[in-house]
Design a protein around this motif. Structure first.
Motif, PDB file in Angstrom:
ATOM      1  N   LYS A  58       7.412   8.535 -11.967  1.00  0.00           N
ATOM      2  CA  LYS A  58       6.286   8.047 -11.163  1.00  0.00           C
ATOM      3  C   LYS A  58       6.753   7.679  -9.758  1.00  0.00           C
ATOM      4  O   LYS A  58       6.116   8.042  -8.774  1.00  0.00           O
ATOM      5  N   ARG A  59       7.873   6.948  -9.683  1.00  0.00           N
ATOM      6  CA  ARG A  59       8.393   6.551  -8.368  1.00  0.00           C
ATOM      7  C   ARG A  59       8.741   7.769  -7.520  1.00  0.00           C
ATOM      8  O   ARG A  59       8.492   7.780  -6.319  1.00  0.00           O
ATOM      9  N   MET A  60       9.311   8.793  -8.152  1.00  0.00           N
ATOM     10  CA  MET A  60       9.661  10.008  -7.426  1.00  0.00           C
ATOM     11  C   MET A  60       8.394  10.686  -6.887  1.00  0.00           C
ATOM     12  O   MET A  60       8.354  11.102  -5.734  1.00  0.00           O
ATOM     13  N   HIS A  61       7.360  10.772  -7.697  1.00  0.00           N
ATOM     14  CA  HIS A  61       6.105  11.377  -7.246  1.00  0.00           C
ATOM     15  C   HIS A  61       5.501  10.581  -6.090  1.00  0.00           C
ATOM     16  O   HIS A  61       5.011  11.162  -5.115  1.00  0.00           O
ATOM     17  N   ARG A  95      -3.165   6.726  -9.915  1.00  0.00           N
ATOM     18  CA  ARG A  95      -2.690   5.611 -10.748  1.00  0.00           C
ATOM     19  C   ARG A  95      -1.241   5.258 -10.423  1.00  0.00           C
ATOM     20  O   ARG A  95      -0.898   4.086 -10.257  1.00  0.00           O
ATOM     21  N   CYS A  96      -0.398   6.274 -10.329  1.00  0.00           N
ATOM     22  CA  CYS A  96       1.027   6.039 -10.030  1.00  0.00           C
ATOM     23  C   CYS A  96       1.187   5.364  -8.672  1.00  0.00           C
ATOM     24  O   CYS A  96       1.965   4.420  -8.524  1.00  0.00           O
ATOM     25  N   PHE A  97       0.465   5.874  -7.689  1.00  0.00           N
ATOM     26  CA  PHE A  97       0.579   5.368  -6.322  1.00  0.00           C
ATOM     27  C   PHE A  97       0.199   3.892  -6.267  1.00  0.00           C
ATOM     28  O   PHE A  97       0.939   3.063  -5.718  1.00  0.00           O
ATOM     29  N   LYS A  98      -0.936   3.562  -6.850  1.00  0.00           N
ATOM     30  CA  LYS A  98      -1.416   2.175  -6.843  1.00  0.00           C
ATOM     31  C   LYS A  98      -0.447   1.274  -7.608  1.00  0.00           C
ATOM     32  O   LYS A  98      -0.126   0.171  -7.170  1.00  0.00           O
ATOM     33  N   GLU A  99       0.038   1.767  -8.746  1.00  0.00           N
ATOM     34  CA  GLU A  99       0.967   1.001  -9.578  1.00  0.00           C
ATOM     35  C   GLU A  99       2.287   0.722  -8.842  1.00  0.00           C
ATOM     36  O   GLU A  99       2.819  -0.374  -8.907  1.00  0.00           O
ATOM     37  N   THR A 104      -4.000   1.853  -2.440  1.00  0.00           N
ATOM     38  CA  THR A 104      -4.512   3.159  -2.827  1.00  0.00           C
ATOM     39  C   THR A 104      -3.951   4.229  -1.895  1.00  0.00           C
ATOM     40  O   THR A 104      -3.485   3.921  -0.785  1.00  0.00           O
ATOM     41  N   VAL A 105      -4.021   5.464  -2.333  1.00  0.00           N
ATOM     42  CA  VAL A 105      -3.564   6.582  -1.501  1.00  0.00           C
ATOM     43  C   VAL A 105      -4.369   6.603  -0.201  1.00  0.00           C
ATOM     44  O   VAL A 105      -3.810   6.764   0.883  1.00  0.00           O
ATOM     45  N   GLN A 106      -5.681   6.439  -0.315  1.00  0.00           N
ATOM     46  CA  GLN A 106      -6.539   6.480   0.871  1.00  0.00           C
ATOM     47  C   GLN A 106      -6.155   5.396   1.870  1.00  0.00           C
ATOM     48  O   GLN A 106      -6.089   5.649   3.076  1.00  0.00           O
ATOM     49  N   ASN A 107      -5.877   4.195   1.380  1.00  0.00           N
ATOM     50  CA  ASN A 107      -5.455   3.111   2.287  1.00  0.00           C
ATOM     51  C   ASN A 107      -4.117   3.440   2.948  1.00  0.00           C
ATOM     52  O   ASN A 107      -3.912   3.152   4.129  1.00  0.00           O
ATOM     53  N   TYR A 108      -3.211   4.042   2.190  1.00  0.00           N
ATOM     54  CA  TYR A 108      -1.911   4.409   2.747  1.00  0.00           C
ATOM     55  C   TYR A 108      -2.078   5.475   3.830  1.00  0.00           C
ATOM     56  O   TYR A 108      -1.443   5.395   4.886  1.00  0.00           O
ATOM     57  N   ILE A 109      -2.934   6.447   3.578  1.00  0.00           N
ATOM     58  CA  ILE A 109      -3.213   7.489   4.581  1.00  0.00           C
ATOM     59  C   ILE A 109      -3.740   6.835   5.854  1.00  0.00           C
ATOM     60  O   ILE A 109      -3.279   7.134   6.963  1.00  0.00           O
ATOM     61  N   GLN A 110      -4.696   5.938   5.705  1.00  0.00           N
ATOM     62  CA  GLN A 110      -5.274   5.257   6.870  1.00  0.00           C
ATOM     63  C   GLN A 110      -4.219   4.439   7.610  1.00  0.00           C
ATOM     64  O   GLN A 110      -4.172   4.456   8.845  1.00  0.00           O
ATOM     65  N   GLN A 111      -3.363   3.725   6.867  1.00  0.00           N
ATOM     66  CA  GLN A 111      -2.316   2.932   7.510  1.00  0.00           C
ATOM     67  C   GLN A 111      -1.391   3.813   8.338  1.00  0.00           C
ATOM     68  O   GLN A 111      -1.036   3.458   9.471  1.00  0.00           O
TER      69      GLN A 111
END
Length: 162
Positions: A58-61, A95-99, A104-111
C-alpha cells in the motif's frame, strides 16, 4: 500488526492454561496440545507476515501516486487518471491513499497544484488567471476558493508578501 502479536501471546497463555488444567500427564494430550499451539502459531505468523506485506505494498502504491501527482500536477485532475496510470483499482488506491497519508487523493492533487501556483505567484510575471489555467484549473473562481481554503490567504496577499 500489534494486534496479531497480542493475539498470539493470548492464545499461547490460554493453551498453556489448558495444558495445566488437563494435568499434562498423558503424552498424547501433550502432543495434541503442542500441535494445536504450533498450528495456531503458524496461522498467526502467516497473518502477521501478510499484514506487513500488504502495508508495504500500500505504501509503495501511495508513494508512486504521490510522485505522479507531483510530476504531473497540472495534467492530473482525478483519482481515475492516477489509478489508470498505476494500473490499480480507483477504490483501492483511494482507500490506501487516505489510510497512508490522512488526506484524499483529490485534496493532495489540489495541494500540489496550489504549491506550484504559489511558486508562480512569487515569480511575479503572470496574472492569477494564467496561473490558474497553467496549474490545471479551468475556473478562476474555483481556483481562488481552493487557494484560500488550502493557504488561508488570497492570491493577492501571497503576491503582496512576495
Amino acid at each position: 500488526s500489534k494486534n496479531l502479536i497480542f493475539q498470539l501471546i493470548e492464545l499461547h497463555k490460554q493453551l498453556n492454561q489448558q495444558v495445566k488444567k488437563w494435568g499434562g500427564e498423558d503424552i498424547g494430550s501433550q502432543i495434541l496440545i503442542n500441535n494445536l499451539i504450533y498450528t495456531q502459531h503458524q496461522e498467526l505468523v502467516s497473518r502477521f507476515t501478510e499484514t506487513l506485506i500488504n502495508k508495504n505494498l500500500k505504501r509503495m502504491h501511495v508513494r508512486k501516486a504521490q510522485e505522479l501527482i507531483r510530476n504531473l500536477c497540472s495534467k492530473i485532475h482525478t483519482l481515475s487518471q492516477i489509478a489508470e496510470m498505476l494500473q490499480l483499482n480507483p477504490s483501492y488506491l483511494s482507500r490506501c491513499f487516505k489510510e497512508c497519508t490522512g488526506v484524499t487523493v483529490q485534496n493532495y492533487i489540489q495541494q500540489c497544484k496550489i504549491e506550484v501556483a504559489i511558486q508562480m505567484i512569487h515569480q511575479g510575471n503572470k496574472n492569477v488567471k494564467t496561473i490558474a489555467y497553467e496549474v490545471g484549473f479551468t475556473d478562476i473562481n474555483y481556483f481562488c476558493r481552493v487557494f484560500k481554503k488550502i493557504t488561508g490567504k488570497t492570491t493577492k496577499v501571497i503576491r503582496l508578501n512576495s
